[in-house]
Design an enzyme around this catalytic site. Structure first.
Site, PDB file in Angstrom:
ATOM      1  N   GLY A   1       4.534   2.794  -5.676  1.00 12.18           N
ATOM      2  CA  GLY A   1       3.210   2.944  -5.083  1.00 12.18           C
ATOM      3  C   GLY A   1       3.293   3.378  -3.643  1.00 12.18           C
ATOM      4  O   GLY A   1       4.344   3.818  -3.163  1.00 12.18           O
ATOM      5  N   ASN A   2       2.186   3.272  -2.949  1.00 11.21           N
ATOM      6  CA  ASN A   2       2.144   3.622  -1.532  1.00 11.21           C
ATOM      7  C   ASN A   2       1.215   2.661  -0.807  1.00 11.21           C
ATOM      8  O   ASN A   2       0.614   1.777  -1.416  1.00 11.21           O
ATOM      9  CB  ASN A   2       1.704   5.079  -1.340  1.00 11.21           C
ATOM     10  N   ARG A   3       1.069   2.868   0.503  1.00  8.07           N
ATOM     11  CA  ARG A   3       0.359   1.904   1.339  1.00  8.07           C
ATOM     12  C   ARG A   3      -1.124   2.217   1.494  1.00  8.07           C
ATOM     13  O   ARG A   3      -1.807   1.617   2.329  1.00  8.07           O
ATOM     14  CB  ARG A   3       1.016   1.847   2.723  1.00  8.07           C
TER      15      ARG A   3
END
Length: 404
Positions: free
Chosen positions: A204-206
Site C-alpha cells: 500500500g501507500n501513505r
C-alpha cells in the site's frame, strides 16, 4: 471584486502594502481598514495612495456612510494581514471596538487571516484555541511561515509572503463563486489502493484520501454531480456524492473507466499502486526459521490516466482530465522537471504536482502544489489547506471545460 484589506498592528504591516499592490494590479477594488496600532507602522497616506480610497480605523468617520455596517456587507472578500494574536483573539470573541472588528462581524463573504507574531504567541494555547474556533466557523486562517522574526529569534510566526497570501485569496474566492460546474458530472478518485500479497498482508501507500475528498466536496460546492471512486481512505466521503468503493488498482481502473464514459471531467487524485504482486498466496505466508526469505515478484499495474486520455481521444469526448503526481526530486532532476515530463507523457489537460516525503503531502491538512496545464500556461502555485487547493483545482478545471 470588492476586497477589504484589514491590517493589524505588527511590524509585518509594511508587507501588506505589497499585497495591496497585487490585488489592485489584478483589477480588484480594495479598501484598507487598519487598526489604530497598524497606523503607527504604516500611515494612512500610504494606504490611501495605493488603494485610491480614504482610510479610517474608527467607526466615527464618515458616519453618513455607516461604514461599520456597509463595508462588511459589500465586501466580496476580507483579508487580514498581518493578523496579530490580539486581532485573532478579538475576532474569535466577536469584539467590535474599532472599524475592522465591526467589519469582520458584518462580513457575509469569505474571510482570510494571515497571522504574524512571535513563535511563543502563535504556539500559546489561547491563540491555538482562537484559531481553531475561527476555523470551525468557516474562516480561513493560514499557517504562518517559519523564518527570521523581528528580533534575533526565528521560528513559525512570520507573515506568509504577499504572493502566497494573494494565491490563497484567489483560491478562496474561487471556492466562493457559485455553480461553476452546474449540470456537469465529475468523477473523482481518492485514497490509496491496496494490493494483496496473501489473506493478511498487502502492498500500500501513505495516502489518506484527504485531498481527493476535498476535491469531491469542492466539485459539489461548484454545482456538479460527483462520483467518488474511493480506495482506502482515512476520512469519510462527503455527503452528496455517489460513492464507489474499491480496493485494488485493477478494481479502481474498472470503476473509473466505467464512470468516465458519461463524465464531463475526471480528477485522478487517488494514489494508485504502480505494481502488484504477480501471484497472490491463498494462505498466509509463514515466517519459518528453516525456510528462505520469501521473494515477491511484482507485476506492473495499468496506467489508468493514460487509458482515460486514450479513450477520450478515441471517442472524441469533450472531457477534462486532471492528473495528480506525488513526486520527489533526485540527482537527475527536480520535482517540476519530472512533472513536466509526466504531463507530456500522460496527455491530460491539467497535472497537479506536489513534492512528498515523510512530512510532506500525505496525511497532512496542508498542501503545496503546482498546477501545470497542457496548454502551456505558466504553472500555478497554490499553498494552503487541502480545501483551498481543491477549490483552486476545481476553478481551473471549470475554465478548461468552458474552453472545450
Amino acid at each position: 471584486m470588492r476586497i477589504i484589506l484589514g491590517v493589524g498592528g505588527g511590524i509585518a504591516a509594511y508587507k501588506a502594502a505589497l499585497l495591496l499592490r497585487l490585488f489592485t494590479e489584478a483589477g480588484h477594488d480594495v479598501t484598507v481598514v487598519p487598526t489604530e496600532a497598524a497606523l503607527r507602522f504604516v500611515g494612512a497616506a500610504t494606504w490611501e495612495a495605493l488603494s485610491g480610497h480614504s482610510v479610517s480605523a474608527t467607526v466615527f468617520d464618515d458616519l453618513d456612510k455607516v461604514n461599520h455596517v456597509r463595508l462588511g456587507h459589500e465586501a466580496d472578500l476580507i483579508v487580514v494581514a498581518p493578523a496579530t494574536a490580539d486581532l485573532l483573539a478579538r475576532a474569535a470573541t466577536g469584539q467590535a471596538g474599532d472599524l475592522l472588528t465591526n467589519t469582520l462581524l458584518m462580513a457575509r463573504g469569505p474571510v482570510l487571516f494571515a497571522p504574524a507574531m512571535h513563535t511563543e504567541m502563535w504556539q500559546h494555547p489561547a491563540t491555538a484555541a482562537n484559531v481553531a474556533l475561527l476555523r470551525s466557523r468557516g474562516v480561513t486562517v493560514l499557517e504562518p511561515a517559519s523564518g527570521r522574526l523581528t528580533g534575533p529569534d526565528s521560528g513559525p510566526g512570520r507573515l506568509p509572503e504577499p504572493e502566497d497570501i494573494f494565491a490563497a485569496a484567489q483560491a478562496l474566492t474561487a471556492a466562493a463563486e457559485p455553480a461553476k460546474l452546474a449540470w456537469r458530472t465529475v468523477t473523482v478518485t481518492a485514497g490509496g489502493t491496496r494490493e494483496p500479497i496473501d489473506p493478511v498482508r498487502f502492498l500500500g501507500n501513505r495516502s489518506s484520501g484527504k485531498q481527493g475528498v476535498a476535491l469531491a466536496r469542492a466539485a459539489l460546492d461548484a454545482g456538479a454531480r460527483v462520483r467518488l471512486v474511493a480506495a482506502h481512505m482515512d476520512v469519510p466521503a462527503p455527503a452528496g456524492v455517489e460513492l464507489i468503493s474499491v480496493g485494488t488498482a485493477l478494481e479502481l481502473r474498472e470503476a473509473t473507466l466505467a464512470a468516465a464514459r458519461d463524465s464531463d471531467a475526471v480528477i485522478m487524485a487517488a494514489a494508485v499502486a504502480d505494481f502488484r504482486p504477480a501471484e497472490l498466496s491463498a494462505t498466509k505466508i509463514k515466517k519459518r526459521d528453516d525456510a528462505a526469505d520469501p521473494v515477491i515478484t511484482l507485476a506492473r499495474n495499468p496506467d489508468i490516466l493514460q487509458e482515460l486520455v486514450a479513450a477520450r481521444n478515441a471517442e472524441g469526448r469533450r472531457q477534462g482530465i486532471v492528473g495528480f503526481a506525488a513526486e520527489t526530486g533526485d540527482e537527475r532532476g527536480d520535482v517540476l522537471s519530472y512533472a513536466r515530463g509526466k504531463l507530456e507523457r500522460k496527455g491530460c489537460d491539467l497535472l497537479v504536482v506536489n513534492e512528498v516525503g515523510h512530512d510532506k503531502g500525505f496525511g497532512t491538512d496542508l498542501n503545496d502544489v503546482l498546477i501545470l496545464s497542457r496548454s502551456g500556461d505558466e504553472p500555478q502555485a497554490v499553498h494552503g489547506s487541502k480545501a483551498e487547493v481543491a477549490a483552486a483545482v476545481v476553478a481551473r478545471l471549470a475554465r478548461e471545460l468552458d474552453a472545450l
